[in-house]
Design an enzyme around this catalytic site. Structure first.
Site, PDB file in Angstrom:
ATOM      1  N   VAL A  17      82.761   4.604 -31.967  1.00 54.55           N
ATOM      2  CA  VAL A  17      83.612   3.426 -32.166  1.00 54.55           C
ATOM      3  C   VAL A  17      85.094   3.814 -32.200  1.00 54.55           C
ATOM      4  O   VAL A  17      85.936   3.164 -31.568  1.00 54.55           O
ATOM      5  CB  VAL A  17      83.218   2.677 -33.466  1.00 54.55           C
ATOM      6  CG1 VAL A  17      84.067   1.415 -33.636  1.00 54.55           C
ATOM      7  CG2 VAL A  17      81.739   2.322 -33.455  1.00 54.55           C
ATOM      8  N   LYS A  41      86.441  14.726 -39.381  1.00 59.10           N
ATOM      9  CA  LYS A  41      85.763  15.673 -40.279  1.00 59.10           C
ATOM     10  C   LYS A  41      85.820  17.089 -39.706  1.00 59.10           C
ATOM     11  O   LYS A  41      86.057  18.045 -40.411  1.00 59.10           O
ATOM     12  CB  LYS A  41      84.321  15.216 -40.485  1.00 59.10           C
ATOM     13  CG  LYS A  41      83.782  15.624 -41.830  1.00 59.10           C
ATOM     14  CD  LYS A  41      82.615  14.790 -42.341  1.00 59.10           C
ATOM     15  CE  LYS A  41      81.419  14.812 -41.424  1.00 59.10           C
ATOM     16  NZ  LYS A  41      80.268  14.128 -41.944  1.00 59.10           N
ATOM     17  N   GLU A 123      84.604  -7.579 -38.984  1.00 56.64           N
ATOM     18  CA  GLU A 123      83.802  -8.259 -37.964  1.00 56.64           C
ATOM     19  C   GLU A 123      82.903  -7.279 -37.197  1.00 56.64           C
ATOM     20  O   GLU A 123      81.790  -7.620 -36.801  1.00 56.64           O
ATOM     21  CB  GLU A 123      84.743  -8.982 -36.990  1.00 56.64           C
ATOM     22  CG  GLU A 123      84.091  -9.982 -36.109  1.00 56.64           C
ATOM     23  CD  GLU A 123      83.425 -11.138 -36.850  1.00 56.64           C
ATOM     24  OE1 GLU A 123      84.115 -11.996 -37.366  1.00 56.64           O
ATOM     25  OE2 GLU A 123      82.186 -11.155 -36.894  1.00 56.64           O
ATOM     26  N   ILE A 130      79.954 -10.064 -31.407  1.00 52.71           N
ATOM     27  CA  ILE A 130      79.830 -11.509 -31.713  1.00 52.71           C
ATOM     28  C   ILE A 130      80.666 -11.834 -32.951  1.00 52.71           C
ATOM     29  O   ILE A 130      80.463 -11.219 -34.003  1.00 52.71           O
ATOM     30  CB  ILE A 130      78.360 -11.908 -31.996  1.00 52.71           C
ATOM     31  CG1 ILE A 130      77.420 -11.414 -30.895  1.00 52.71           C
ATOM     32  CG2 ILE A 130      78.234 -13.412 -32.184  1.00 52.71           C
ATOM     33  CD1 ILE A 130      75.941 -11.679 -31.181  1.00 52.71           C
ATOM     34  N   GLY A 181      74.597   5.685 -27.597  1.00 53.67           N
ATOM     35  CA  GLY A 181      75.502   5.490 -28.742  1.00 53.67           C
ATOM     36  C   GLY A 181      75.212   4.230 -29.540  1.00 53.67           C
ATOM     37  O   GLY A 181      76.075   3.742 -30.260  1.00 53.67           O
ATOM     38  N   GLU A 184      72.159   4.739 -35.175  1.00 55.34           N
ATOM     39  CA  GLU A 184      72.869   5.409 -36.264  1.00 55.34           C
ATOM     40  C   GLU A 184      72.627   6.913 -36.154  1.00 55.34           C
ATOM     41  O   GLU A 184      71.653   7.351 -35.536  1.00 55.34           O
ATOM     42  CB  GLU A 184      72.310   4.931 -37.609  1.00 55.34           C
ATOM     43  CG  GLU A 184      72.487   3.450 -37.864  1.00 55.34           C
ATOM     44  CD  GLU A 184      73.952   3.036 -37.859  1.00 55.34           C
ATOM     45  OE1 GLU A 184      74.711   3.540 -38.693  1.00 55.34           O
ATOM     46  OE2 GLU A 184      74.329   2.224 -36.998  1.00 55.34           O
ATOM     47  N   ASP A 195      69.580  -0.809 -41.529  1.00 52.84           N
ATOM     48  CA  ASP A 195      70.857  -1.244 -40.944  1.00 52.84           C
ATOM     49  C   ASP A 195      70.916  -2.777 -40.874  1.00 52.84           C
ATOM     50  O   ASP A 195      71.922  -3.383 -41.257  1.00 52.84           O
ATOM     51  CB  ASP A 195      71.017  -0.620 -39.553  1.00 52.84           C
ATOM     52  CG  ASP A 195      72.323  -1.029 -38.895  1.00 52.84           C
ATOM     53  OD1 ASP A 195      73.375  -0.540 -39.328  1.00 52.84           O
ATOM     54  OD2 ASP A 195      72.291  -1.863 -37.969  1.00 52.84           O
ATOM     55  N   LYS A 199      73.521  -5.319 -42.976  1.00 49.31           N
ATOM     56  CA  LYS A 199      74.321  -6.377 -42.344  1.00 49.31           C
ATOM     57  C   LYS A 199      73.986  -7.743 -42.947  1.00 49.31           C
ATOM     58  O   LYS A 199      74.865  -8.556 -43.203  1.00 49.31           O
ATOM     59  CB  LYS A 199      74.073  -6.389 -40.839  1.00 49.31           C
ATOM     60  CG  LYS A 199      74.631  -5.159 -40.131  1.00 49.31           C
ATOM     61  CD  LYS A 199      74.082  -5.024 -38.724  1.00 49.31           C
ATOM     62  CE  LYS A 199      74.665  -3.838 -37.986  1.00 49.31           C
ATOM     63  NZ  LYS A 199      73.943  -3.486 -36.759  1.00 49.31           N
ATOM     64  N   GLY A 297      77.321  -0.215 -29.469  1.00 46.71           N
ATOM     65  CA  GLY A 297      77.984   0.486 -28.364  1.00 46.71           C
ATOM     66  C   GLY A 297      79.483   0.549 -28.582  1.00 46.71           C
ATOM     67  O   GLY A 297      80.055  -0.213 -29.375  1.00 46.71           O
TER      68      GLY A 297
HETATM   69  N1  HSE Z   1      72.961   1.165 -35.040  1.00 44.48           N
HETATM   70  C1  HSE Z   1      73.556  -0.122 -34.987  1.00 44.48           C
HETATM   71  C2  HSE Z   1      72.707  -1.028 -34.134  1.00 44.48           C
HETATM   72  C3  HSE Z   1      74.948  -0.006 -34.410  1.00 44.48           C
HETATM   73  O1  HSE Z   1      71.872  -0.517 -33.403  1.00 44.48           O
HETATM   74  O2  HSE Z   1      72.848  -2.240 -34.204  1.00 44.48           O
HETATM   75  C4  HSE Z   1      75.735  -1.272 -34.496  1.00 44.48           C
HETATM   76  O3  HSE Z   1      75.922  -1.696 -35.815  1.00 44.48           O
END
Ligand code: HSE
Length: 418
Positions: A17, A41, A123, A130, A181, A184, A195, A199, A297
């Site tokens: 990102v 890092k 966002e 989105i 990409g 996670e 994940d 969210k 992505g």
């Molecule tokens: N690993 C997350 C996904 C990345 O696949 O949605 C985006 O938040």
């Protein structure tokens, strides 16, 4: 900040990102935003940007008087919160894409925004490209928001699409999601539903003013879904998706969960393939609205970060209207769900816990049934999360009350019909 004020950014993270944002910003000179320093890092890694941008010292950014915006796109939740906290204390606006950090530190982040009056925009942390947070914040009144059903994790949706439509095996599909990409750095966070859960935790705040810990939301991922489940789904005209859902019940409380679900082919979410995400919002008078876009992505996520940076130029901040100006929503587990359950051994499944079972299919290797269970039973017991069991909600899974069915059953019993 006024629209002519230059945004001077301190960026934390230069992975998928962070680097995407660097490239996207270079192509958007009209934004008047400049990345002044990037904190990373590992100093030794080769980076596609001038070496003098980089530092491993976080204070070079956090205590730099010229920097007025901290953009944080790292995936260590504790380090991310430390950055956000110090940034606020030093009077800097914050843009973040760290879903785990936000889910884990929501009350502190809300308090910091109140205390400092500084904006915290995120966002990119949910559904990447989105603009779901801003829509939930600005457009939908709590009372009118009947329900939201969404695919919020790109990797699991990608894996399900590749496995059940393109016939890749699980390992290949996951590897591809990692190479592209989407996944996670620990892909178990995607596959096991964490994940999506993270969210959903803060999307519930923007949608309904609910501030809760993710531990309070029932969830699982796609780890237990079998080829035989996909075959049953296909036979019935369904896809299997990992769906995050919230529904306002007649009591005014909100049912919310993240679980695999059968999605009929004519449902909007069935249209959502690969790394795309989709959000179906059901509201009082507008009926259904569908938001669709890439959910993972480099560039799709960077585009959301860019939009937040741009919003800082006109001092945009979340008002958390549902939380502060309305009666905040309240979660409940007092409802029933209809679910498909497949298993190898009946002893793995407490079928007596179900209110009723309306379909039963015994197979040589794998059997399944479809039944209705009180949601609290899923909270209190974890049999449905075992590796040997697939637990998949049916379409329109929420049943608020089973009173009518029980009354009908009683009258048939009294009449001696059953
Ligand atoms: N690993 C997350 C996904 C990345 O696949 O949605 C985006 O938040």
């Amino acid at each position: 900040m006024s629209t002519d004020k230059k945004l001077v950014i301190g960026l934390f993270g230069f992975g998928v990102v962070g680097e995407g944002l660097y490239k996207v910003l270079k192509q958007t000179p009209s934004l008047k935003a400049e990345i002044r320093r990037v904190c990373i890092k590992h100093a030794g890694k080769k980076r596609n940007a001038p070496a003098e941008l980089f530092t491993t010292e976080k204070d070079d950014l956090l205590f730099n008087k010229d920097i007025n915006v901290i953009v944080e796109v790292i995936d260590d939740a504790d380090a991310a919160f430390d950055i956000v906290h110090t940034a606020f204390k030093n009077g800097k606006a914050v843009v973040s894409a760290s879903k785990k950090m936000i889910a884990e530190h929501l009350p502190e982040i809300l308090a910091l925004q109140k205390e400092t009056g500084l904006p915290f925009l995120c966002e990119a942390a949910a559904c990447a490209s989105i603009p779901v947070i801003r829509n939930l914040e600005e457009y939908y009144d709590n009372d009118l928001l009947h329900g939201i059903k969404a695919i919020v994790n790109g990797s699991t949706n990608f894996i399900l699409t590749k496995m059940f439509e393109d016939k890749l095996d699980y390992t290949e599909a996951l590897l591809l999601a990692q190479q592209l990409g989407f996944a996670e750095s620990n892909p178990a966070l995607d596959v096991e539903g964490y994940d999506a859960l993270n969210k959903w935790t803060f999307l519930l705040t923007h949608a309904y003013g609910i501030v809760t810990k993710s531990e309070n939301i029932v969830f699982t991922g796609i780890q237990n879904i079998q080829g035989s489940d996909a075959a049953v789904a296909k036979e019935k005209g369904f896809d299997i998706k990992l769906v995050a859902q919230a529904q306002k019940l007649k009591s005014g409380k909100v049912a919310a969960f993240v679980l695999p679900q059968f999605v009929p082919h004519d449902d909007h979410l069935s249209f959502v393939k690969n790394e795309y995400n989709g959000v179906v919002i059901e509201s009082g008078f507008a009926d259904k609205q569908f938001f669709y876009g890439k959910g993972a992505g480099s560039f799709p996520t960077a585009s959301a970060v860019l939009s937040d940076i741009s919003a800082l130029r006109y001092d945009y901040h979340y008002e958390y209207k549902k939380l502060y100006y309305h009666t905040p929503g309240e979660l409940t587990n007092d409802f029933y769900v209809k679910a498909y359950v497949s298993f190898n051994q009946l002893t793995d499944v407490p079928k007596e816990e179900f209110e009723w079972i309306e379909e039963w299919h015994g197979g040589q290797e794998r059997s399944y049934f479809v039944g209705v269970i009180h949601f609290n039973k899923l909270v209190n017991d974890k049999w449905w999360k075992q590796h040997s069991v697939s637990f998949i909600l049916t379409p329109e899974p929420v049943i608020e009350s089973i009173e009518i069915r029980n009354l009908k059953k009683r009258s048939l019993e009294l009449a001696g019909i059953i």
